[in-house]
Design an enzyme around this catalytic site. Structure first.
Site, PDB file in Angstrom:
ATOM      1  CE1 TYR A 107      -3.289   2.828   0.311  1.00 54.66           C
ATOM      2  CE2 TYR A 107      -2.878   2.934   2.672  1.00 54.66           C
ATOM      3  CZ  TYR A 107      -3.494   3.427   1.554  1.00 54.66           C
ATOM      4  OH  TYR A 107      -4.313   4.535   1.654  1.00 54.66           O
ATOM      5  CG  ASP A 149      -4.000   1.899  -3.546  1.00 53.18           C
ATOM      6  OD1 ASP A 149      -3.533   2.451  -4.565  1.00 53.18           O
ATOM      7  OD2 ASP A 149      -4.741   2.486  -2.724  1.00 53.18           O
ATOM      8  CG  HIS A 252      -9.241   1.356  -4.523  1.00 50.00           C
ATOM      9  ND1 HIS A 252      -8.062   1.565  -5.199  1.00 50.00           N
ATOM     10  CD2 HIS A 252      -9.292   2.308  -3.547  1.00 50.00           C
ATOM     11  CE1 HIS A 252      -7.422   2.599  -4.666  1.00 50.00           C
ATOM     12  NE2 HIS A 252      -8.159   3.072  -3.665  1.00 50.00           N
TER      13      HIS A 252
END
Length: 261
Positions: A107, A149, A252
């Site tokens: 992340y 991500d 998302h």
């Protein structure tokens, strides 16, 4: 044996446990990598996921922010955690499958609103994090998959308007260059774009849009990369766009790819 991997920024695993269960039930990936879990590890609803067959969980967590987790219905070994920039933030975890593939779940920091590292410490942190990732990749990452991500949409067709987003954090040239250095230094291929080489492709749509699907002002922030020895199955990558429209969704959508080493 093939292995299907899914990556998804869930934006609170406890708040959205219902749709995690729905995805596991309807799509049944072998491994689900979550980001922005926003939960201490001991508060993740692991029993609910184990009841669906996902009894192997490796995670790192902070209360209320960041956090990453890997849920697997295949046996996995905890392959360790890297803390970049010495922040202590829970932004990476990894597992090793029985076939020897290591999956790294990241992340990457969002970077705030101002794309100026001198004026915006969050943007400076993002660039430092990416620089640390590139140095880590140069250590040698054979038989590895990077998912997560990564908070950067690298290509012109990875955003709804290249011209309008050139100075918006997540699509600035300095970020795109830094992300490409991470990818190339580690020897990973962007398997999603290998499979879907042409056309606009998004995995994130802002909550601010009243009708996100009609406006379609998205960005491809979520990625799956792999070294050639992981056996990426050509044509297997996909973005499950419709999940963005589920009840109480994340902003998302999940991204999938299959491997058969």
């Amino acid at each position: 044996m093939s292995v299907t991997i899914c990556t998804w920024n869930i934006n609170s695993v406890r708040l959205r446990a219902d749709i995690v269960e729905r995805l596991l039930t309807e799509e049944a990936p072998d491994v689900l990598c979550l980001q922005e879990t926003k939960s201490p590890v001991d508060k993740i609803p692991a029993d609910r996921f184990a009841a669906l067959g996902y009894s192997h969980i490796v995670a790192e967590g902070n209360k209320g922010y960041n956090g990453v987790a890997i849920l697997s219905r295949l046996p996995v070994e905890n392959a360790g955690t890297r803390t970049f920039c010495d922040t202590g933030h829970a932004r990476h975890c990894s597992v090793r499958l029985e076939n020897g593939i290591t999956i790294h779940n990241f992340y990457v920091p969002a970077g705030g609103d101002e794309p100026d590292p001198d004026a915006n410490p969050k943007f400076a942190h993002k660039l430092e994090f990416l620089d640390n990732m590139a140095a880590w990749g140069r250590e040698g990452q054979a038989k590895s998959i990077v998912v997560g991500d990564l908070n950067i949409a690298p290509r012109e067709d990875d955003v709804w308007s290249h011209k309008q987003l050139l100075k918006v954090v997540s699509h600035t040239p300095v970020e795109v260059e830094a992300l490409e250095k991470v990818r190339s230094d580690g020897g990973w291929a962007d398997v999603v774009r290998d499979d879907i080489p042409e056309g606009r492709l998004f995995s994130w749509w802002s909550y601010r849009s009243k009708d996100w699907s009609a406006a379609d002002k998205g960005r491809r922030l979520d990625h799956i990369w792999a070294t050639p020895d992981t056996g990426h199955v050509a044509g297997s990558a996909r973005v499950l766009r419709e999940v963005r429209g589920w009840e109480k969704p994340s902003d998302h959508a999940p991204v999938f790819a299959t491997f058969a080493p």
